[in-house]
Design a protein around this motif. Structure first.
Motif, PDB file in Angstrom:
ATOM      1  N   HIS A   6      18.389  32.406  -4.918  1.00 29.74           N
ATOM      2  CA  HIS A   6      18.671  31.277  -5.655  1.00 29.74           C
ATOM      3  C   HIS A   6      17.362  30.978  -6.769  1.00 29.74           C
ATOM      4  O   HIS A   6      17.519  30.903  -7.798  1.00 29.74           O
ATOM      5  CB  HIS A   6      18.761  30.097  -4.600  1.00 29.74           C
ATOM      6  CG  HIS A   6      18.957  28.731  -5.495  1.00 29.74           C
ATOM      7  ND1 HIS A   6      19.775  28.538  -6.097  1.00 29.74           N
ATOM      8  CD2 HIS A   6      18.138  27.638  -5.644  1.00 29.74           C
ATOM      9  CE1 HIS A   6      19.893  27.374  -6.861  1.00 29.74           C
ATOM     10  NE2 HIS A   6      18.794  26.803  -6.621  1.00 29.74           N
ATOM     11  N   SER A   7      16.222  31.156  -6.291  1.00 29.38           N
ATOM     12  CA  SER A   7      15.073  31.287  -7.086  1.00 29.38           C
ATOM     13  C   SER A   7      15.016  32.193  -7.972  1.00 29.38           C
ATOM     14  O   SER A   7      14.590  31.648  -9.346  1.00 29.38           O
ATOM     15  CB  SER A   7      13.527  31.232  -6.381  1.00 29.38           C
ATOM     16  OG  SER A   7      13.426  30.266  -5.128  1.00 29.38           O
ATOM     17  N   LEU A  10      17.464  31.016 -10.769  1.00 30.11           N
ATOM     18  CA  LEU A  10      16.942  29.922 -11.444  1.00 30.11           C
ATOM     19  C   LEU A  10      16.006  30.625 -12.440  1.00 30.11           C
ATOM     20  O   LEU A  10      15.995  30.138 -13.844  1.00 30.11           O
ATOM     21  CB  LEU A  10      16.179  28.766 -10.830  1.00 30.11           C
ATOM     22  CG  LEU A  10      17.042  28.013  -9.828  1.00 30.11           C
ATOM     23  CD1 LEU A  10      16.175  27.220  -8.917  1.00 30.11           C
ATOM     24  CD2 LEU A  10      17.971  27.045 -10.693  1.00 30.11           C
ATOM     25  N   LEU A  63      20.045  25.114 -17.095  1.00 32.25           N
ATOM     26  CA  LEU A  63      19.994  25.229 -15.853  1.00 32.25           C
ATOM     27  C   LEU A  63      20.902  24.189 -15.184  1.00 32.25           C
ATOM     28  O   LEU A  63      21.697  24.351 -14.061  1.00 32.25           O
ATOM     29  CB  LEU A  63      18.716  24.887 -15.051  1.00 32.25           C
ATOM     30  CG  LEU A  63      17.693  26.333 -15.377  1.00 32.25           C
ATOM     31  CD1 LEU A  63      16.306  25.820 -14.558  1.00 32.25           C
ATOM     32  CD2 LEU A  63      18.215  27.409 -15.049  1.00 32.25           C
ATOM     33  N   LEU A  67      23.819  26.397 -13.571  1.00 29.74           N
ATOM     34  CA  LEU A  67      23.557  26.252 -12.106  1.00 29.74           C
ATOM     35  C   LEU A  67      23.795  24.894 -11.517  1.00 29.74           C
ATOM     36  O   LEU A  67      23.491  24.763 -10.238  1.00 29.74           O
ATOM     37  CB  LEU A  67      22.282  26.959 -11.791  1.00 29.74           C
ATOM     38  CG  LEU A  67      22.195  28.364 -12.221  1.00 29.74           C
ATOM     39  CD1 LEU A  67      20.537  28.816 -12.366  1.00 29.74           C
ATOM     40  CD2 LEU A  67      23.064  29.254 -11.772  1.00 29.74           C
ATOM     41  N   THR A  69      21.786  22.199 -11.574  1.00 29.65           N
ATOM     42  CA  THR A  69      20.519  21.807 -11.005  1.00 29.65           C
ATOM     43  C   THR A  69      19.820  21.078 -12.096  1.00 29.65           C
ATOM     44  O   THR A  69      19.510  21.398 -13.189  1.00 29.65           O
ATOM     45  CB  THR A  69      19.941  22.771 -10.490  1.00 29.65           C
ATOM     46  OG1 THR A  69      18.607  22.276  -9.772  1.00 29.65           O
ATOM     47  CG2 THR A  69      19.308  23.824 -11.488  1.00 29.65           C
ATOM     48  N   TYR A  87      11.500  22.455 -10.122  1.00 27.77           N
ATOM     49  CA  TYR A  87      12.864  22.534  -9.615  1.00 27.77           C
ATOM     50  C   TYR A  87      12.865  22.561  -8.023  1.00 27.77           C
ATOM     51  O   TYR A  87      13.612  23.127  -7.580  1.00 27.77           O
ATOM     52  CB  TYR A  87      13.621  23.414 -10.196  1.00 27.77           C
ATOM     53  CG  TYR A  87      14.181  23.385 -11.674  1.00 27.77           C
ATOM     54  CD1 TYR A  87      15.370  22.753 -11.922  1.00 27.77           C
ATOM     55  CD2 TYR A  87      13.377  23.487 -12.540  1.00 27.77           C
ATOM     56  CE1 TYR A  87      15.728  22.506 -12.987  1.00 27.77           C
ATOM     57  CE2 TYR A  87      13.759  23.356 -13.930  1.00 27.77           C
ATOM     58  CZ  TYR A  87      15.060  22.700 -14.004  1.00 27.77           C
ATOM     59  OH  TYR A  87      15.402  22.384 -15.356  1.00 27.77           O
TER      60      TYR A  87
END
Length: 144
Positions: A6-7, A10, A63, A67, A69, A87
């Motif tokens: 996930h990181s 991002l 983002l 995604l 976020t 984040y």
């Protein structure tokens, strides 16, 4: 320990958004082994305050759209010299080119593994130096 998938997702989305807004010298580090508060750092720069703000806005928009976020914290926006987007899983630093040289975040994280970025982001490497040379030549009146 390494940055989560996930990181990485991002970081790559943020790097592409920064490249789309003409950021310079985009680089990302996996800092998960040395920091417990985040997995990765993205660092990008721009030659003026307005562009720093534009890059930050572009990253936030991308983002959120791609995604879903939002940053939990945004610092430094008022001055536009160094904006930090937190984040939690990643931290994005967008710096004015002068701050980038002065603070040299790359020196702090040089022992951390680099995260592979999209080709557009990698292509920005060295652009800050090119811009600085052009600016110096303009200031000297030498545009040959």
């Amino acid at each position: 320990m390494t940055a989560t998938d996930h990181s990485i997702e991002l970081i790559k989305a943020a790097a592409q958004a920064a490249a789309d807004k003409l950021a310079h010298d985009i680089i990302a580090y996996d800092v998960s082994d040395v920091l417990s508060i985040t997995d990765a750092f993205l660092v990008a720069s721009a030659p003026n305050d307005r562009q720093v703000k534009g890059i930050v806005d572009g990253i936030e928009e991308a983002l959120l759209k791609e995604l879903g976020t939002k940053p939990v914290r945004r610092e430094g926006e008022r001055d536009g010299r160094w904006v930090l987007l937190d984040y939690i899983d990643i931290v994005v630093h967008v710096q004015h080119s002068e701050e980038r040289v002065f603070y040299a975040l790359e020196r702090l994280w040089k022992d951390c593994p680099e995260i592979e970025l999209p080709a557009d982001a990698v292509a920005t490497r060295g652009k800050g130096e090119e811009h600085a040379k052009l600016y110096a030549a303009e200031a000297d009146g030498d545009l040959s």
